[in-house]
Design a protein around this motif. Structure first.
Motif, PDB file in Angstrom:
ATOM      1  N   ASP A 179      -4.673  -4.314  -3.153  1.00  0.00           N
ATOM      2  CA  ASP A 179      -3.800  -3.173  -2.883  1.00  0.00           C
ATOM      3  C   ASP A 179      -3.637  -2.274  -4.100  1.00  0.00           C
ATOM      4  N   SER A 225      -8.760  -1.679   1.853  1.00  0.00           N
ATOM      5  CA  SER A 225      -8.203  -2.794   1.071  1.00  0.00           C
ATOM      6  C   SER A 225      -8.763  -4.156   1.457  1.00  0.00           C
ATOM      7  N   LEU A 256       0.853  -1.188   0.000  1.00  0.00           N
ATOM      8  CA  LEU A 256       0.000   0.000   0.000  1.00  0.00           C
ATOM      9  C   LEU A 256       0.892   1.242   0.000  1.00  0.00           C
TER      10      LEU A 256
END
Length: 213
Positions: free
Chosen positions: A47, A42, A27
């Protein structure tokens, strides 16, 4: 030989932890506020998708104070492409109303998991990235798949796998071990056709030893 019982896991994990130590989290966050929002978004999404929508979202809502002022309609417009966005928006609003400012974001497992939409995995990620002492080990979908292959656990679910990893490894390794296994799963120990010859764990991995050609 039963590798699960006889392997010196702290020693065996050193090359893996070293390989991925300091590697950027999947991320692409800029601060702990952004990471907290992104780990909530998420869940059951991916991601790459969250990374794609994050820049525009954080332009509109650069901090917890701005997020706390946002109404549901505005957030729905910004996050409509996120899976289960209705629930996640409600969680983010709850978090923002409780925390109010970035400086109030907690960094303990107990406080983080008390927030809506933040489970142990997300809390462990936030704590790792915040650089505080680990209280658990990140166990995502990759770790759930890869850790049993290695032989360090026979667990089938995240809770059992985390407990086994914590029992097998010293606390000093907890912060990095989970993400190291996750990166291994993303890059080398793929669901099909894992790259055994490139794996730093191939000499201690039960799955590798069992599938040697």
């Amino acid at each position: 030989m039963n590798l699960f019982e006889q392997t010196n896991w702290p020693e065996a994990f050193k090359p893996l932890v070293e390989k991925y130590k300091g590697k950027q989290h999947p991320l692409h966050y800029g601060n702990i506020y952004q990471l907290l929002v992104m780990v909530v978004l998420s869940a059951q999404d991916n991601d790459a998708h969250i990374n794609k929508i994050a820049p525009d979202f954080f332009k509109k809502y650069p901090d917890m104070k701005a997020l706390a002022k946002a109404n549901t309609a505005e957030l729905t417009e910004a996050l409509s492409s996120v899976r289960f966005h209705t629930n996640k928006i409600a969680w983010l609003q709850d978090i923002a109303s409780e925390i109010k400012e970035d400086k109030n974001i907690p960094t303990t497992l107990k406080e983080l998991t008390a927030l809506k939409g933040v489970g142990r995995k997300s809390a462990n990620v936030i704590m790792r990235e915040a650089g505080v002492q680990a209280e658990g080990i990140v166990v995502d979908l990759h770790v759930v798949r890869v850790a049993p292959r290695l032989g360090i656990t026979k667990g089938k679910n995240a809770d059992k796998i985390e407990k086994d990893l914590m029992a097998a490894l010293p606390q000093s390794m907890w912060a990095d071990a989970g993400m190291a296994i996750s990166f291994l799963g993303r890059e080398i120990c793929r669901p099909t056709n894992p790259k055994h010859s490139e794996c730093v764990m191939n000499t201690v991995c039960e799955y590798c030893q069992a599938h040697k050609s």
